[in-house]
Motif scaffolding. Structure first.
Motif, PDB file in Angstrom:
ATOM      1  N   ALA A  40       0.881  -1.210  -0.012  1.00 37.04           N
ATOM      2  CA  ALA A  40       0.162  -0.087   0.019  1.00 37.04           C
ATOM      3  C   ALA A  40       0.939   1.152  -0.066  1.00 37.04           C
ATOM      4  O   ALA A  40       0.388   2.148  -0.710  1.00 37.04           O
ATOM      5  CB  ALA A  40      -0.890   0.286   1.083  1.00 37.04           C
ATOM      6  N   LYS A  41       1.971   1.228   0.811  1.00 34.62           N
ATOM      7  CA  LYS A  41       2.796   2.330   0.941  1.00 34.62           C
ATOM      8  C   LYS A  41       4.170   2.145   1.305  1.00 34.62           C
ATOM      9  O   LYS A  41       4.176   1.323   2.053  1.00 34.62           O
ATOM     10  CB  LYS A  41       2.075   3.322   1.946  1.00 34.62           C
ATOM     11  CG  LYS A  41       2.538   4.739   2.372  1.00 34.62           C
ATOM     12  CD  LYS A  41       1.681   5.569   3.139  1.00 34.62           C
ATOM     13  CE  LYS A  41       2.244   6.822   3.534  1.00 34.62           C
ATOM     14  NZ  LYS A  41       1.348   7.398   4.527  1.00 34.62           N
ATOM     15  N   VAL A  42       5.081   2.956   0.729  1.00 36.10           N
ATOM     16  CA  VAL A  42       6.646   2.896   1.305  1.00 36.10           C
ATOM     17  C   VAL A  42       6.764   4.357   1.254  1.00 36.10           C
ATOM     18  O   VAL A  42       6.736   5.248   0.475  1.00 36.10           O
ATOM     19  CB  VAL A  42       7.515   2.404   0.002  1.00 36.10           C
ATOM     20  CG1 VAL A  42       8.958   2.329   0.288  1.00 36.10           C
ATOM     21  CG2 VAL A  42       7.081   0.884  -0.418  1.00 36.10           C
ATOM     22  N   CYS A  43       7.312   4.558   2.700  1.00 30.25           N
ATOM     23  CA  CYS A  43       7.553   5.985   2.891  1.00 30.25           C
ATOM     24  C   CYS A  43       8.485   6.249   3.974  1.00 30.25           C
ATOM     25  O   CYS A  43       9.058   5.019   4.523  1.00 30.25           O
ATOM     26  CB  CYS A  43       6.367   6.763   3.636  1.00 30.25           C
ATOM     27  SG  CYS A  43       5.366   5.816   5.060  1.00 30.25           S
ATOM     28  N   LEU A  44       8.841   7.179   4.229  1.00 31.64           N
ATOM     29  CA  LEU A  44       9.901   7.568   5.391  1.00 31.64           C
ATOM     30  C   LEU A  44       9.181   7.253   6.707  1.00 31.64           C
ATOM     31  O   LEU A  44       7.926   7.246   6.968  1.00 31.64           O
ATOM     32  CB  LEU A  44      10.459   8.825   5.549  1.00 31.64           C
ATOM     33  CG  LEU A  44      11.501   9.255   4.564  1.00 31.64           C
ATOM     34  CD1 LEU A  44      11.789  10.559   4.180  1.00 31.64           C
ATOM     35  CD2 LEU A  44      12.655   8.513   4.118  1.00 31.64           C
ATOM     36  N   ALA A  45       9.901   6.961   8.070  1.00 30.02           N
ATOM     37  CA  ALA A  45       9.465   7.042   9.129  1.00 30.02           C
ATOM     38  C   ALA A  45       8.316   8.201   9.870  1.00 30.02           C
ATOM     39  O   ALA A  45       7.370   7.700  10.332  1.00 30.02           O
ATOM     40  CB  ALA A  45      10.615   6.669  10.343  1.00 30.02           C
TER      41      ALA A  45
END
Length: 75
Positions: A40-45
């Motif tokens: 669904a999503k790849v993001c920073l912390a």
């Protein structure tokens, strides 16, 4: 829509010399007797948006900083 679940996290080194934490979220679902997960999503912390360039290589959308994860299992 099912809630997003943090599936994995990876540490990455940025072109700016800083270290970053990348979070991979999935959306779990069930179909008959099968458990299915959709990326669904790849993001920073901190929730910052990432662009996936290639396996283990990313770009921070807001700054253009390039990241490289050293975990061979990273997306």
């Amino acid at each position: 829509m099912a809630p997003l679940v943090l599936k994995r996290l990876y540490h990455a080194h940025g072109s700016d010399g800083k270290d970053y934490e990348i979070h991979v979220y999935v959306e779990p679902a069930s179909h008959e007797n099968a458990h299915i997960e959709r990326l669904a999503k790849v993001c920073l912390a901190d929730g910052g948006e990432l662009r996936v360039l290639s396996k283990r290589h990313y770009e921070v959308v807001a700054t253009g900083v390039r990241l490289e994860a050293h975990d061979p299992g990273a997306i």
